[in-house]
Each structure stands twice: as C-alpha cells, then as structure tokens.
Design a protein around this motif. Structure first.
Motif, PDB file in Angstrom:
ATOM      1  N   ARG A 135       1.189  -1.192  -0.319  1.00 21.43           N
ATOM      2  CA  ARG A 135      -0.262  -0.026  -0.112  1.00 21.43           C
ATOM      3  C   ARG A 135       0.354   0.973   0.310  1.00 21.43           C
ATOM      4  NH1 ARG A 135      -5.053  -1.974   3.303  1.00 21.43           N
ATOM      5  NH2 ARG A 135      -4.780  -3.920   2.860  1.00 21.43           N
ATOM      6  N   THR A 136       0.277   2.031  -0.660  1.00 23.04           N
ATOM      7  CA  THR A 136       1.061   3.361  -0.296  1.00 23.04           C
ATOM      8  C   THR A 136       0.245   4.916  -0.202  1.00 23.04           C
ATOM      9  OG1 THR A 136       0.572   3.528  -2.649  1.00 23.04           O
ATOM     10  CG2 THR A 136       2.550   3.084  -2.192  1.00 23.04           C
TER      11      THR A 136
ATOM     12  N   GLU B 239      -0.744  16.083 -11.315  1.00 21.93           N
ATOM     13  CA  GLU B 239      -1.394  14.835 -12.228  1.00 21.93           C
ATOM     14  C   GLU B 239      -1.569  13.357 -11.713  1.00 21.93           C
ATOM     15  OE1 GLU B 239       0.395  15.836 -15.767  1.00 21.93           O
ATOM     16  OE2 GLU B 239      -0.021  17.819 -15.429  1.00 21.93           O
ATOM     17  N   PRO B 240      -2.844  13.072 -11.848  1.00 23.82           N
ATOM     18  CA  PRO B 240      -2.791  11.466 -11.670  1.00 23.82           C
ATOM     19  C   PRO B 240      -2.008  10.582 -12.088  1.00 23.82           C
ATOM     20  CG  PRO B 240      -4.499  12.131 -12.134  1.00 23.82           C
ATOM     21  CD  PRO B 240      -4.109  13.378 -12.426  1.00 23.82           C
ATOM     22  N   ALA B 241      -1.499  10.758 -13.431  1.00 23.78           N
ATOM     23  CA  ALA B 241      -0.218  10.095 -13.972  1.00 23.78           C
ATOM     24  C   ALA B 241       1.088   9.789 -13.268  1.00 23.78           C
ATOM     25  CB  ALA B 241      -0.235  10.659 -15.442  1.00 23.78           C
TER      26      ALA B 241
ATOM     27  N   GLU C 175       1.184  10.792 -10.092  1.00 25.26           N
ATOM     28  CA  GLU C 175       1.363   9.743  -8.600  1.00 25.26           C
ATOM     29  C   GLU C 175       1.089   8.166  -8.720  1.00 25.26           C
ATOM     30  OE1 GLU C 175      -1.831  10.847  -6.313  1.00 25.26           O
ATOM     31  OE2 GLU C 175      -0.864  10.061  -4.970  1.00 25.26           O
ATOM     32  N   ALA C 176       0.418   7.695  -9.712  1.00 24.97           N
ATOM     33  CA  ALA C 176       0.440   6.574 -10.658  1.00 24.97           C
ATOM     34  C   ALA C 176       2.259   6.000 -11.089  1.00 24.97           C
ATOM     35  CB  ALA C 176      -0.546   5.939 -11.183  1.00 24.97           C
ATOM     36  N   GLN C 177       2.393   6.438 -11.786  1.00 25.39           N
ATOM     37  CA  GLN C 177       3.844   6.402 -12.073  1.00 25.39           C
ATOM     38  C   GLN C 177       4.475   5.727 -10.360  1.00 25.39           C
ATOM     39  OE1 GLN C 177       5.666   6.280 -15.925  1.00 25.39           O
ATOM     40  NE2 GLN C 177       6.468   4.325 -13.796  1.00 25.39           N
TER      41      GLN C 177
ATOM     42  N   HIS D 170       4.297   5.060  -7.446  1.00 29.63           N
ATOM     43  CA  HIS D 170       3.341   4.239  -7.232  1.00 29.63           C
ATOM     44  C   HIS D 170       3.898   3.324  -7.418  1.00 29.63           C
ATOM     45  CE1 HIS D 170       0.209   6.386  -4.416  1.00 29.63           C
ATOM     46  NE2 HIS D 170       1.555   6.419  -4.307  1.00 29.63           N
ATOM     47  N   ALA D 171       3.979   3.299  -8.936  1.00 35.15           N
ATOM     48  CA  ALA D 171       4.616   1.920  -9.849  1.00 35.15           C
ATOM     49  C   ALA D 171       6.164   1.503  -9.059  1.00 35.15           C
ATOM     50  CB  ALA D 171       4.450   1.916 -10.879  1.00 35.15           C
TER      51      ALA D 171
ATOM     52  N   ARG E 298       6.118   0.100  -6.005  1.00 37.69           N
ATOM     53  CA  ARG E 298       6.292  -1.576  -5.654  1.00 37.69           C
ATOM     54  C   ARG E 298       7.259  -2.307  -6.651  1.00 37.69           C
ATOM     55  NH1 ARG E 298       1.843  -4.834  -5.531  1.00 37.69           N
ATOM     56  NH2 ARG E 298      -0.278  -2.762  -5.431  1.00 37.69           N
TER      57      ARG E 298
END
Ligand code: ATP
Ligand code: MG
Ligand code: MG
Length: 380
Positions: free
Chosen positions: A200-201, A224-226, A228-230, A232-233, A236
């Motif tokens: 989890r992040t 931007e959400p992108a 944040e997604a990057q 988190h990836a 992980r």
C-alpha cells in the motif's frame, strides 16, 4: 505480549513507540547514547551496534527487530537476523545504505535516475565531472543524512574543493558523483509492504528542503494522477524486488513531467509524519503491523495536511495548538543547530482552510519563509 526491538533511538523510534502502545506491544530501543529521545517513551538499552554482548541482550528481549535509521552496520543486522526476525531484511538494508547500489537497482528496474558515477579516486572525480558536466553533486555513498556528506560542484573550478571536503572519506564510505537536477518539485512516496506481500502507498507528498534538510511537506501533492501512478509503480517495483517488509520512502525529483529517483529510505520517513493525523493509519502503525505480520491498515488521507519541521529549537506551540487542525510533536531533544527537534502538522478539510491555517501560523511564529512555498502551491 510481543516486544518490538528498534535499533536507533531517535524521533522515529519514539513515534514508533507511541504507535505501539494501542496495539498492545512493548518496545525496546537500542541506541549508543543514554539520552536518545525515544528513551523517554520506551525502555532503552545503551550499547554499541557492533558489540555482540549488547546485541545478544537486545535479541534476547525482542521478538522481532526493526530500525529507526539505515546506518546500522550490515554485519550487525545479519548477526541479529540469524537469531530473530529482522524487518526490513539485511539485504534490503544493504542496498538502501549505499547510494551506488540503490541507484544501480533503480536503473535495473527501469526507474529513471540522475546520471551518476562511482568516484573511488581524485582522478576518477575529474573524469566523472567531465562526463556528467556541471553543476553536479559529490556525495558520500554511505552514512549521509540531512544533506551531510555532500558537496555541490558548480563549475570545474570547484573540483579541488570538493575533493578536499570529501576525498578523505573515499576509502571508507565511498563517493558518488550525481548530476544536479533542476527539478520543479520534490516528491516522495511513502509505502508499506506486509510480510505477506500486501502493498500500500499513502498519497504522494510534496517536500521542500532548506540546506538539504526537510522543511515542509504537503499531502496530497498537487500533481497529475499519472505522476502519482508512476511514483506508486516505482515504489511497488522496488518493494517487490527487495522482498521488502515494513515502511519505506522513495524520494523523487519531478522535472518536465518525469520522475527521477533520488534515494530510498528503508524506514519510516520524515515526509510521512503527516500520516499520524492526516491518514486513516499512520506510517508508524503500519510499519509495526507489517513487521509483526498483522493486517495492514488503510492508507487513505483524511483531508489535506501540511507538516512543518522544527529545526534547531522548538517554537512557541500556542499558535499551532490554537488551530482546530493543529497538532504538536516535541521530540524532547536538547536544542542544537541543524537538529530536528520536533514538527507540527496542520490538517484541514479543504486546501483553502489549510492555506488559511498556514498563513496564521506562519505569521504568528514569524515563519513566513517556511510556509510560503506551501501556500503558493495551495493557492496555485
Ligand atoms: P535525507 O535526510 O533525505 O536522508 P540525504 O543526506 O540522504 O538526506 P539527499 O536526499 O541525497 O541527502 O539530498 C538532500 C536534498 O538535497 C534533496 O532532498 C534535494 O533537495 C537536494 N539534492 C540532492 N541530490 C540532488 C540532485 N542530484 N539534484 C538536485 N538536488 C539534489
Ligand atoms: Mg538519505
Ligand atoms: Mg533524502
């Protein structure tokens, strides 16, 4: 009742001890000095991390071990791991202790990094500066924190001064040269992975440093959400490769919409202090849950939070305590130049309310410069 042993007795161990109590856990802290601030909140064992007798006493009392700082000697972590479970494991710790090893791993995982070169000698430094170009930063590979063990090279004329400042440490702790990144913002992702692999992040955090030391953090970061997604990836991928257990932070620079990894902190992190009041489960509680193999708590935010670090000496608490979402953390340390002695977290339901609280606190404490970049971000 389980006893969690923590190597290192600073404010991170102190906040872990505070989070341990409601879970019904005992904590045992080990530090080299008798006035380590975690000792005010938990039993303290004073001893050298390389001393087997002290480690044996620690291992006899603790059911599981973790760290409040990453510079525990690797051999000591391995010695302990042969006797009790140690999280994060010595392998992950070894990578995160060495800027060269961690940057090499980032690259291997396809995580962009600032250009870097190992610098074993003065000649290697000349060649590295020629390759990377200026400005660049010479850093010790090991043992640096809060911007210590770094020298900024603005032009080739600074090479001699950089070697004079850090060259003597090349043999013992190693040196690395990094390209200087003219970033638009600094971000961090604080993440947790359980023993069972549950990952989890917390929401991405934006950070501002002054003289290499964290000054303020804002969560959620405005980006931007992108992005944040990057982030988190990336976190992980690292956690899975290292088979990581516990909380860690990945520090990132954002430039032209690209994230570059700066470093991995294999522990609870200063940029995650806001989670105590600003998230459903704090980084401290989730770290304990992870190392004990308990289910992890939700990491969602409650509103908007800003953490302000107090460096050197504690200010007057009243202006923060008067705020409806104001929270005070005094680490019980002696005042000393450059030392992290406490922090405050301001939490609010909206960005506007957080901005107003920061304006009031900044003015009352005459910390306008500290709150200004956060206010600017919230207003923009
Ligand atoms: P920490 O207390 O976070 O462990 P540290 O001593 O390990 O700090 P870094 O995180 O490497 O040091 O650097 C401290 C700060 O200096 C960074 O957060 C960033 O603001 C700045 N900095 C470090 N490296 C670079 C770089 N390559 N380009 C631009 N700024 C940098
Ligand atoms: Mg560091
Ligand atoms: Mg750092």
């Amino acid at each position: 009742m389980d006893t969690v042993g923590i190597l290192g007795g600073g404010q991170l161990a102190r906040m872990l001890a505070l989070a341990a109590a409601p879970l019904g856990l005992r904590v045992l802290v080990m530090d080299t000095v008798a006035d380590a601030c975690a000792g005010q909140c938990a039993p303290l064992l004073v001893g050298d991390y390389r001393d087997e007798a002290a480690l044996a006493e620690f291992a006899a009392k603790a059911g599981v071990a973790t760290f409040d700082f990453e510079n525990v000697p690797a051999a000591s972590a391995q010695w302990l791991a042969r006797r009790i479970p140690v999280y994060p494991g010595p392998g992950a710790l070894a990578v995160a202790q060495d800027r060269l090893a961690e940057k090499t791993l980032f690259r291997e995982l396809g995580i962009p990094v600032p250009d870097f070169v190992d610098v074993p000698t003065r000649e290697a430094l000349e060649a590295a500066v020629a390759r990377i170009g200026t400005p660049c930063i010479l850093k010790t590979r090991r043992l640096g924190y809060d911007g210590k063990g770094q020298f900024r090279i603005r032009s080739t004329a600074d090479v001699g001064a950089a070697w004079a400042a850090l060259g003597a440490q090349a043999a013992e702790v190693g040196l690395i040269l990094e390209a200087f990144v003219p970033f638009e913002r600094e971000l961090s992702v604080v993440a947790v992975r359980g023993r069972d692999g549950d990952f989890r992040t917390w929401p991405l955090t934006e950070n501002w440093h002054v003289d290499g030391v964290l000054s303020a953090s804002l969560a959620p970061a405005r980006c931007e959400p992108a992005i944040e997604a990057q982030a988190h990836a990336h976190a992980r991928a690292l956690a899975e490769r290292l088979d990581y257990t516990g909380v860690f932070a990945l520090e990132l620079f954002c430039r032209d919409g690209v994230l570059l990894a700066n470093e991995l902190a294999p522990r609870v992190h200063n940029s995650g202090h806001w989670t105590i009041e600003g998230a459903e489960t704090s980084q401290f509680e989730n770290h304990l849950r992870a190392v004990l193999g308990l289910p992890l708590g939700a990491t969602r935010m409650i509103g908007h939070a800003c953490m302000l670090n107090w460096i050197g000496a504690m200010p007057d608490p009243a202006p923060v305590l008067r705020e409806p979402g104001g929270h005070w953390h005094d680490y019980g340390k002696q005042a000393r130049d450059g030392r992290k002695v406490g922090h405050a977290t301001l939490r609010a339901d909206t960005p506007q309310a957080l901005q107003a609280a920061l304006e009031r606190v900044g003015t009352a404490l005459e910390r306008q410069a500290q709150v200004a970049p956060v206010i600017e971000r919230l207003a923009g």
